[in-house]
Scaffold this active site. Structure first.
Site, mmCIF file in Angstrom:
data_model
loop_
_atom_site.group_PDB
_atom_site.id
_atom_site.type_symbol
_atom_site.label_atom_id
_atom_site.label_comp_id
_atom_site.label_asym_id
_atom_site.label_seq_id
_atom_site.Cartn_x
_atom_site.Cartn_y
_atom_site.Cartn_z
ATOM 1 N N LYS A 112 -1.120 -9.427 2.968
ATOM 2 C CA LYS A 112 -0.453 -8.925 4.174
ATOM 3 C C LYS A 112 -1.407 -7.966 4.862
ATOM 4 O O LYS A 112 -2.118 -7.211 4.191
ATOM 5 C CB LYS A 112 0.853 -8.203 3.817
ATOM 6 C CG LYS A 112 1.567 -7.608 5.042
ATOM 7 C CD LYS A 112 2.983 -7.152 4.726
ATOM 8 C CE LYS A 112 3.057 -5.767 4.100
ATOM 9 N NZ LYS A 112 2.451 -4.695 4.931
ATOM 10 N N GLU B 259 8.932 -3.840 10.901
ATOM 11 C CA GLU B 259 9.280 -2.545 10.312
ATOM 12 C C GLU B 259 9.773 -1.572 11.387
ATOM 13 O O GLU B 259 9.099 -1.326 12.398
ATOM 14 C CB GLU B 259 8.068 -1.954 9.569
ATOM 15 C CG GLU B 259 8.384 -0.589 8.934
ATOM 16 C CD GLU B 259 7.399 -0.149 7.860
ATOM 17 O OE1 GLU B 259 6.511 -0.939 7.486
ATOM 18 O OE2 GLU B 259 7.517 1.003 7.396
ATOM 19 N N ASP C 273 0.843 -1.199 0.000
ATOM 20 C CA ASP C 273 0.000 0.000 0.000
ATOM 21 C C ASP C 273 0.881 1.253 0.000
ATOM 22 O O ASP C 273 0.384 2.370 -0.071
ATOM 23 C CB ASP C 273 -0.999 -0.007 1.166
ATOM 24 C CG ASP C 273 -0.313 -0.009 2.521
ATOM 25 O OD1 ASP C 273 0.928 -0.147 2.568
ATOM 26 O OD2 ASP C 273 -1.021 0.140 3.533
ATOM 27 N N SER C 274 2.212 1.055 0.037
ATOM 28 C CA SER C 274 3.139 2.170 -0.191
ATOM 29 C C SER C 274 2.906 2.772 -1.576
ATOM 30 O O SER C 274 3.368 3.884 -1.850
ATOM 31 C CB SER C 274 4.587 1.689 -0.041
ATOM 32 O OG SER C 274 4.758 0.431 -0.668
#
Ligand SMILES: *[C@@H]1O[C@H](CO)[C@@H](O)[C@H](O)[C@H]1NC(C)=O
Length: 420
Positions: free
Chosen positions: A222, A292, A153-154
């Site tokens: 994800k 992350e 979704d980046s």
């Protein structure tokens, strides 16, 4: 030993049993394919029959194997090594062809599966992950043999230019997923569930995950976070038959409650939460967890506590694999993620942005000074006869100026061609 012996059905069955006893299921599956090719059929009682000869080989599976058979198996492994390694990738979202005969068996040299990843993880081989958002990026990721291609979704930031990952919609994500699925034929394809598409209920999460597979052509999904409702959603999705990758530490969709893109796990409570959340995701069946922006020490503890691979981004070198955003690692631009610069943890492996600027600038200048297109990039010709006919027609139409322009162009292009 002879190749003839190796391909005898009896020997294939023996090897299949040896590999099964050793838990080497990939080899077992290859051998079973070969047995089927040779007309051997698997019966419900788990024995193998040679249909042609009516030979029941079942008792062999129980026989004690003398050492000579083990030696035979060892050299079989060598002789088959090249073949097997070329077969180590297959489509993950389609059945293996040993169970059901379909219209066409899948190319076994196709797709990274969870089994391939498990194997890498067990042998402590790092897993490589890169994001991609469209066909060209997917083709590049595919070509170099990256294990997992994440349609992140980046995209919201690096492709659509938003400040966060929040605005991108499921429908927009699905467009990216489909384009990537067309370009990347080998990596396992993982699609991100975008913000707002799975938080309300497990049912919503399953419905979204199903769309990502059905309409997006992904192999797995994800999702971010580790609140009880997210764990429940991950569980429901796994139970629906969809492989799930978890994501803990900095979860960019939670920017609202995190108060910005901040690293996590920097104090006792936060570090413990990372480990606990990752464990909870593992317990509900996630095949991997992204870590992350956490300290390497916390990532090391998490990786050690889990029996599924961790994929780090800004989490140091103790993870089972690494992921970077395509545009960041290529040096495409300074994207807005993490305070409007390429994140600190990202190593730029290229200066693609500079190369793009240079190329565009040169194009602009060459069009402006008319050095592009030259004769070399002017491929389409008209024959002298057709040219004469064309000039005559133009004159008949009263377009004398157009006729002279065509005649002049013909002289100048032929001069240029001759000059080359
Ligand atoms: C046109 O521009 C290009 C790019 O700057 C340059 O390399 C080339 O020499 C120029 N040609 C002429 C005829 O000015």
């Amino acid at each position: 030993m002879t190749i003839g012996l190796l391909t005898e059905p009896l020997v294939l069955v023996l090897f299949s049993n040896i590999f099964a006893a050793a838990g080497r299921w990939e080899e077992v599956s290859k051998l079973r394919e070969e047995m089927q090719i040779k007309g051997l059929k698997k019966e419900p009682d788990c024995s193998w029959h040679d249909e042609g000869r009516g030979l029941n080989l079942h008792p062999l599976s129980r026989m004690v194997l003398p050492s000579i058979i083990s030696k035979l198996a060892a050299s079989y492994v060598f002789s088959r090594a090249a073949y097997l390694s070329s077969c180590s990738r297959r489509m993950s979202n389609v059945p293996e062809n040993s169970v059901y005969g379909g219209p066409k068996s899948q190319n076994p040299d196709q797709r990274v599966t969870l089994n391939n990843l498990r194997k890498k993880y067990r042998s402590a081989e790092p897993i490589t992950v890169v994001t991609a958002y469209d066909y060209p990026s997917a083709v590049h990721v595919d070509e170099v043999g990256i294990d997992i291609c994440l349609v992140g979704d980046s995209a919201s930031m690096v492709v659509h230019g938003h400040d966060t990952t929040l605005p991108i919609s499921l429908d927009e994500m699905l467009v990216h997923c489909r384009a990537v699925a067309r370009g990347a034929k080998h990596p396992l394809l993982v699609g991100d569930l975008p913000f707002g598409s799975y938080e309300s209920s497990s049912q919503q999460a399953v419905e979204t995950a199903v769309r990502v597979l059905k309409e997006g052509g992904m192999d797995a999904i994800k999702l971010e976070g580790g609140a009880p409702s997210r764990i429940a959603a991950a569980k429901a999705i796994v139970e629906a038959g969809i492989a799930v990758m978890g994501h803990v530490g900095l979860t960019p969709q939670a920017i609202s409650v995190l108060g910005g893109f901040r690293p996590q796990g920097k104090n006792v409570a936060s570090a413990v939460k990372v480990v606990e959340t990752a464990l909870a995701l593992q317990e509900v069946g996630c095949f991997s967890v992204v870590l992350e922006c956490i300290p390497a020490i916390v990532a090391a503890a998490t990786t050690s506590a889990l029996r599924i691979p961790t994929i780090g981004i800004g989490a140091g070198s103790f993870c089972s694999g690494q992921v970077l955003v395509y545009h960041d690692l290529l040096g495409m631009m300074q994207h807005p993620h993490h305070a409007k610069v390429t994140p600190k943890f990202c190593k730029p492996y290229g200066r693609i942005g500079e190369a793009i600027n240079k190329a565009l600038l040169q194009y602009k200048e060459e069009v402006t000074n008319k050095s592009f297109p030259s004769a070399a990039h002017t491929p389409y010709k008209i024959s002298p006869d057709d040219l004469n006919g064309f000039l005559t027609e133009l004159q008949k139409m009263g377009l004398d100026k157009a006729a002279s322009a065509a005649a002049a162009a013909s002289t100048s292009t032929s001069e240029k061609t001759e000059g080359l």
